[in-house]
Design a protein around this motif. Structure first.
Motif, PDB file in Angstrom:
ATOM      1  N   TYR A  24      46.634 110.486  -8.211  1.00 33.24           N
ATOM      2  CA  TYR A  24      46.528 109.599  -9.369  1.00 33.24           C
ATOM      3  C   TYR A  24      47.594 108.503  -9.276  1.00 33.24           C
ATOM      4  O   TYR A  24      47.307 107.311  -9.407  1.00 33.24           O
ATOM      5  CB  TYR A  24      46.701 110.407 -10.650  1.00 33.24           C
ATOM      6  CG  TYR A  24      46.828 109.591 -11.927  1.00 33.24           C
ATOM      7  CD1 TYR A  24      45.704 109.314 -12.714  1.00 33.24           C
ATOM      8  CD2 TYR A  24      48.067 109.127 -12.352  1.00 33.24           C
ATOM      9  CE1 TYR A  24      45.833 108.570 -13.882  1.00 33.24           C
ATOM     10  CE2 TYR A  24      48.199 108.385 -13.524  1.00 33.24           C
ATOM     11  CZ  TYR A  24      47.076 108.117 -14.282  1.00 33.24           C
ATOM     12  OH  TYR A  24      47.197 107.389 -15.433  1.00 33.24           O
ATOM     13  N   ASP A  25      48.838 108.908  -9.015  1.00 36.33           N
ATOM     14  CA  ASP A  25      49.927 107.930  -8.914  1.00 36.33           C
ATOM     15  C   ASP A  25      49.719 106.976  -7.747  1.00 36.33           C
ATOM     16  O   ASP A  25      50.017 105.777  -7.846  1.00 36.33           O
ATOM     17  CB  ASP A  25      51.267 108.647  -8.774  1.00 36.33           C
ATOM     18  CG  ASP A  25      51.814 109.136 -10.109  1.00 36.33           C
ATOM     19  OD1 ASP A  25      51.167 108.872 -11.144  1.00 36.33           O
ATOM     20  OD2 ASP A  25      52.880 109.775 -10.120  1.00 36.33           O
ATOM     21  N   ALA A  26      49.213 107.491  -6.628  1.00 28.73           N
ATOM     22  CA  ALA A  26      48.978 106.642  -5.456  1.00 28.73           C
ATOM     23  C   ALA A  26      47.974 105.534  -5.785  1.00 28.73           C
ATOM     24  O   ALA A  26      48.130 104.385  -5.344  1.00 28.73           O
ATOM     25  CB  ALA A  26      48.472 107.485  -4.285  1.00 28.73           C
ATOM     26  N   VAL A  27      46.943 105.886  -6.574  1.00 26.45           N
ATOM     27  CA  VAL A  27      45.911 104.901  -6.923  1.00 26.45           C
ATOM     28  C   VAL A  27      46.411 103.947  -8.008  1.00 26.45           C
ATOM     29  O   VAL A  27      46.336 102.715  -7.876  1.00 26.45           O
ATOM     30  CB  VAL A  27      44.623 105.615  -7.394  1.00 26.45           C
ATOM     31  CG1 VAL A  27      43.612 104.591  -7.921  1.00 26.45           C
ATOM     32  CG2 VAL A  27      44.019 106.433  -6.267  1.00 26.45           C
ATOM     33  N   VAL A  28      46.928 104.508  -9.100  1.00 24.86           N
ATOM     34  CA  VAL A  28      47.246 103.708 -10.279  1.00 24.86           C
ATOM     35  C   VAL A  28      48.402 102.742 -10.019  1.00 24.86           C
ATOM     36  O   VAL A  28      48.457 101.653 -10.587  1.00 24.86           O
ATOM     37  CB  VAL A  28      47.546 104.634 -11.482  1.00 24.86           C
ATOM     38  CG1 VAL A  28      48.046 103.856 -12.681  1.00 24.86           C
ATOM     39  CG2 VAL A  28      46.288 105.411 -11.852  1.00 24.86           C
ATOM     40  N   SER A  29      49.323 103.109  -9.122  1.00 25.07           N
ATOM     41  CA  SER A  29      50.464 102.233  -8.823  1.00 25.07           C
ATOM     42  C   SER A  29      50.061 100.998  -8.020  1.00 25.07           C
ATOM     43  O   SER A  29      50.837 100.041  -7.915  1.00 25.07           O
ATOM     44  CB  SER A  29      51.532 103.005  -8.050  1.00 25.07           C
ATOM     45  OG  SER A  29      51.022 103.431  -6.792  1.00 25.07           O
ATOM     46  N   SER A  30      48.862 100.999  -7.466  1.00 30.22           N
ATOM     47  CA  SER A  30      48.474  99.900  -6.578  1.00 30.22           C
ATOM     48  C   SER A  30      48.301  98.578  -7.318  1.00 30.22           C
ATOM     49  O   SER A  30      48.417  97.507  -6.716  1.00 30.22           O
ATOM     50  CB  SER A  30      47.174 100.246  -5.834  1.00 30.22           C
ATOM     51  OG  SER A  30      46.083 100.363  -6.738  1.00 30.22           O
ATOM     52  N   GLY A  31      48.029  98.616  -8.609  1.00 31.57           N
ATOM     53  CA  GLY A  31      47.851  97.374  -9.368  1.00 31.57           C
ATOM     54  C   GLY A  31      49.094  96.508  -9.343  1.00 31.57           C
ATOM     55  O   GLY A  31      49.017  95.276  -9.159  1.00 31.57           O
ATOM     56  N   GLU A  32      50.258  97.112  -9.478  1.00 38.55           N
ATOM     57  CA  GLU A  32      51.519  96.367  -9.434  1.00 38.55           C
ATOM     58  C   GLU A  32      51.792  95.805  -8.044  1.00 38.55           C
ATOM     59  O   GLU A  32      52.372  94.722  -7.900  1.00 38.55           O
ATOM     60  CB  GLU A  32      52.680  97.270  -9.877  1.00 38.55           C
ATOM     61  CG  GLU A  32      52.818  97.474 -11.372  1.00 38.55           C
ATOM     62  CD  GLU A  32      51.743  98.367 -11.971  1.00 38.55           C
ATOM     63  OE1 GLU A  32      51.579  98.345 -13.208  1.00 38.55           O
ATOM     64  OE2 GLU A  32      51.059  99.099 -11.212  1.00 38.55           O
ATOM     65  N   ASN A  33      51.372  96.541  -7.011  1.00 36.14           N
ATOM     66  CA  ASN A  33      51.582  96.061  -5.634  1.00 36.14           C
ATOM     67  C   ASN A  33      50.848  94.745  -5.399  1.00 36.14           C
ATOM     68  O   ASN A  33      51.370  93.832  -4.753  1.00 36.14           O
ATOM     69  CB  ASN A  33      51.096  97.106  -4.629  1.00 36.14           C
ATOM     70  CG  ASN A  33      51.864  98.409  -4.720  1.00 36.14           C
ATOM     71  OD1 ASN A  33      52.948  98.460  -5.281  1.00 36.14           O
ATOM     72  ND2 ASN A  33      51.287  99.473  -4.168  1.00 36.14           N
ATOM     73  N   VAL A  34      49.627  94.655  -5.926  1.00 41.24           N
ATOM     74  CA  VAL A  34      48.830  93.429  -5.770  1.00 41.24           C
ATOM     75  C   VAL A  34      49.542  92.255  -6.446  1.00 41.24           C
ATOM     76  O   VAL A  34      49.693  91.173  -5.867  1.00 41.24           O
ATOM     77  CB  VAL A  34      47.419  93.629  -6.361  1.00 41.24           C
ATOM     78  CG1 VAL A  34      46.658  92.300  -6.401  1.00 41.24           C
ATOM     79  CG2 VAL A  34      46.646  94.664  -5.557  1.00 41.24           C
ATOM     80  N   THR A  35      49.988  92.475  -7.679  1.00 40.68           N
ATOM     81  CA  THR A  35      50.661  91.393  -8.407  1.00 40.68           C
ATOM     82  C   THR A  35      51.924  90.941  -7.685  1.00 40.68           C
ATOM     83  O   THR A  35      52.207  89.741  -7.584  1.00 40.68           O
ATOM     84  CB  THR A  35      51.023  91.851  -9.831  1.00 40.68           C
ATOM     85  OG1 THR A  35      49.901  92.459 -10.455  1.00 40.68           O
ATOM     86  CG2 THR A  35      51.470  90.664 -10.672  1.00 40.68           C
ATOM     87  N   ALA A  36      52.714  91.913  -7.203  1.00 41.51           N
ATOM     88  CA  ALA A  36      53.962  91.573  -6.515  1.00 41.51           C
ATOM     89  C   ALA A  36      53.703  90.694  -5.290  1.00 41.51           C
ATOM     90  O   ALA A  36      54.398  89.698  -5.063  1.00 41.51           O
ATOM     91  CB  ALA A  36      54.709  92.845  -6.118  1.00 41.51           C
ATOM     92  N   GLY A  37      52.702  91.057  -4.495  1.00 40.60           N
ATOM     93  CA  GLY A  37      52.374  90.267  -3.309  1.00 40.60           C
ATOM     94  C   GLY A  37      51.909  88.867  -3.659  1.00 40.60           C
ATOM     95  O   GLY A  37      52.329  87.877  -3.041  1.00 40.60           O
ATOM     96  N   LEU A  38      51.064  88.751  -4.668  1.00 39.61           N
ATOM     97  CA  LEU A  38      50.561  87.443  -5.077  1.00 39.61           C
ATOM     98  C   LEU A  38      51.684  86.569  -5.638  1.00 39.61           C
ATOM     99  O   LEU A  38      51.748  85.364  -5.357  1.00 39.61           O
ATOM    100  CB  LEU A  38      49.448  87.604  -6.122  1.00 39.61           C
ATOM    101  CG  LEU A  38      48.139  88.220  -5.616  1.00 39.61           C
ATOM    102  CD1 LEU A  38      47.207  88.515  -6.782  1.00 39.61           C
ATOM    103  CD2 LEU A  38      47.446  87.283  -4.619  1.00 39.61           C
ATOM    104  N   ARG A  65      47.932  82.278 -14.324  1.00 44.10           N
ATOM    105  CA  ARG A  65      49.077  82.805 -15.064  1.00 44.10           C
ATOM    106  C   ARG A  65      50.187  83.270 -14.124  1.00 44.10           C
ATOM    107  O   ARG A  65      51.366  83.169 -14.457  1.00 44.10           O
ATOM    108  CB  ARG A  65      48.628  83.939 -15.994  1.00 44.10           C
ATOM    109  CG  ARG A  65      47.788  83.423 -17.155  1.00 44.10           C
ATOM    110  CD  ARG A  65      47.538  84.478 -18.204  1.00 44.10           C
ATOM    111  NE  ARG A  65      46.789  83.921 -19.323  1.00 44.10           N
ATOM    112  CZ  ARG A  65      46.414  84.611 -20.400  1.00 44.10           C
ATOM    113  NH1 ARG A  65      46.744  85.900 -20.497  1.00 44.10           N
ATOM    114  NH2 ARG A  65      45.741  84.036 -21.371  1.00 44.10           N
ATOM    115  N   ILE A  66      49.804  83.755 -12.957  1.00 39.81           N
ATOM    116  CA  ILE A  66      50.826  84.090 -11.960  1.00 39.81           C
ATOM    117  C   ILE A  66      51.568  82.823 -11.530  1.00 39.81           C
ATOM    118  O   ILE A  66      52.796  82.809 -11.395  1.00 39.81           O
ATOM    119  CB  ILE A  66      50.193  84.804 -10.748  1.00 39.81           C
ATOM    120  CG1 ILE A  66      49.752  86.223 -11.160  1.00 39.81           C
ATOM    121  CG2 ILE A  66      51.163  84.866  -9.568  1.00 39.81           C
ATOM    122  CD1 ILE A  66      48.977  86.969 -10.095  1.00 39.81           C
ATOM    123  N   ALA A  67      50.830  81.730 -11.362  1.00 40.45           N
ATOM    124  CA  ALA A  67      51.455  80.457 -11.003  1.00 40.45           C
ATOM    125  C   ALA A  67      52.388  79.983 -12.114  1.00 40.45           C
ATOM    126  O   ALA A  67      53.486  79.459 -11.852  1.00 40.45           O
ATOM    127  CB  ALA A  67      50.384  79.408 -10.720  1.00 40.45           C
TER     128      ALA A  67
END
Length: 419
Positions: A66-80, A18-20
């Motif tokens: 909490y914010d440091a952990v929960v925000s990481s999901g978007e970082n992964v998507t952005a990099g991919l 779906r990212i592709a």
């Protein structure tokens, strides 16, 4: 170059395929001559997983961590997403909130935008970058801590970037192909709208329509950012989806544009409250302090005999989300025990739903309420509470009649027909 903002929600980037697919849509816009800012959510289910990890690790967690952990999901998507675009020969870079930097307030978990400076991203566009893939839902506080923006944060991020960069349009890609006159799962006559005014969309979003978050629509209306809602899973062109825009772009609209509903409502009534100046303030101030989101309010004035004389009393009825009933009861009972207010009884009905009709055409047309009430009466649906604004009428009814009421109103206003 003209600039476009594209936002992809969690279901649109749920896995690598779906990212592709999303990246292919971005590439097509680049080929049309746009510079593009892409706002991405975390992959579907990832944020809930991260929240679960936080709560399992520390039930009384530090909101900053909490914010440091929960925000990481978007970082992964952005990099991919950036890597996928690079594989497609599209010059792209990922951006976390602190790299922009997206400046926010320090209210962790519910931060608000303060500023989005353009300098860093503009400099990269000038160097040849065609796509900036920005992690949504996050920012940077004055203390240089990562913050998150709360529910709907990625939609709001997309609108904020469109406003800051003067984008031609902000496209919100989701799992539906536009905004409908009502939920197609409730009425098979629901029709996709080509255009809808900001004010109508804001009302629909606040009344239960879940396609766009209220906060993002509010920001778009304030900054006149044209939004387009369209599907990630279909082939689309410049006419696809639904455009959310200023009223001046809509030449002629139907009197009613849509029917919204909310299942998760409750009705609470304070019986025999003293009728005096300040009583409403005492009641709703107490509820506000407890964080209860009150919606519809009805006051009924009457009289009673008390110790040989007549005095005015009132019943105060209001609606609130069903998950806030316990909090509301505790707050009102505590206020009564502290002699801040008095009442004879508190009646709670958790088997209600709110149904609303919305349309900017209501401003200049009479008879909308009459049509609505006649349609409900014909189906023997009893109305418990009514609330109105310039472009909406909402009623509280028994929840078991909700779908029937939605279908009846959709038919009564002939929403299956184009305006």
């Amino acid at each position: 170059m003209p600039l476009l903002v594209m936002k992809f929600g969690g279901t649109s980037v749920a896995d690598l395929d779906r990212i592709a697919n999303a990246a292919a849509k971005v590439k097509r816009e680049v080929e049309r001559g746009y510079d593009v800012i892409v706002i991405v959510s975390a992959m579907s289910g990832r944020t809930n997983e991260l929240v679960g990890w936080v709560e399992s690790t520390s039930p009384m967690y530090d909101a900053r961590e909490y914010d440091a952990v929960v925000s990481s999901g978007e970082n992964v998507t952005a990099g991919l997403m950036a890597m996928r675009l690079q594989e497609m020969d599209v010059p792209a870079r990922s951006w976390q909130g602190w790299q922009v930097p997206i400046k926010t307030t320090s209210a962790h978990g519910a931060a608000r935008f303060v500023d989005i400076p353009r300098d860093n991203i503009d400099a990269k566009f000038a160097e040849g970058m065609k796509v900036a893939v920005v992690a949504g839902f996050q920012g940077l506080s004055e203390e240089n801590r990562i913050t998150t923006l709360g529910r709907g944060g990625s939609d709001t991020t997309a609108v904020a970037f469109a406003a800051a960069f003067g984008a031609e349009r902000c496209d919100i890609y989701t799992d539906v192909d536009g905004i409908y006159t009502t939920d197609p799962r409730v009425s098979d006559k629901a029709r996709k709208l080509d255009k809808i005014a900001f004010e109508e969309m804001l009302e629909l979003a606040s009344l239960g329509a879940k396609v766009l978050q209220t906060r993002s629509v509010e920001l778009a209306m304030r900054n006149n950012v044209r939004l387009r809602v369209l599907s990630s899973f279909e082939d689309t062109d410049e006419t696809s989806g639904t455009l959310v825009c200023g009223e001046d772009e809509i030449m002629e609209s139907k009197v009613v544009s849509g029917v919204a509903f909310s299942r998760d409502e409750a009705k609470m009534t304070l019986v025999t409250v003293e009728d005096r100046p300040g009583i409403a303030s005492a009641i709703f101030g107490t509820l506000a302090d407890a964080g209860v989101n009150v919606d519809m309010i009805v006051q009924n004035i009457s009289e009673r005999d008390y110790e040989g004389h007549t005095e005015a009393v009132t019943d105060m009825t209001f609606s609130c989300p069903i998950n806030q009933v316990s909090r509301a009861k505790q707050a009102l009972e505590a206020a009564a025990q502290a002699n801040k207010l008095g009442y004879e009884d508190l009646i709670v009905d958790t088997e209600v739903a709110k149904v609303s009709v919305v349309g900017i055409g209501m401003r200049s047309h009479a008879g909308v309420a009459a049509t609505m009430f006649k349609a409900l009466a014909a189906e023997n649906v009893n109305i418990k509470v009514i609330a109105t604004s310039e472009i909406k009428i909402s009623v509280l009814i028994d929840r078991k009649y909700m779908e029937l009421a939605v279908q009846a109103l959709h038919d009564a206003f002939e929403l299956e027909k184009a305006g």
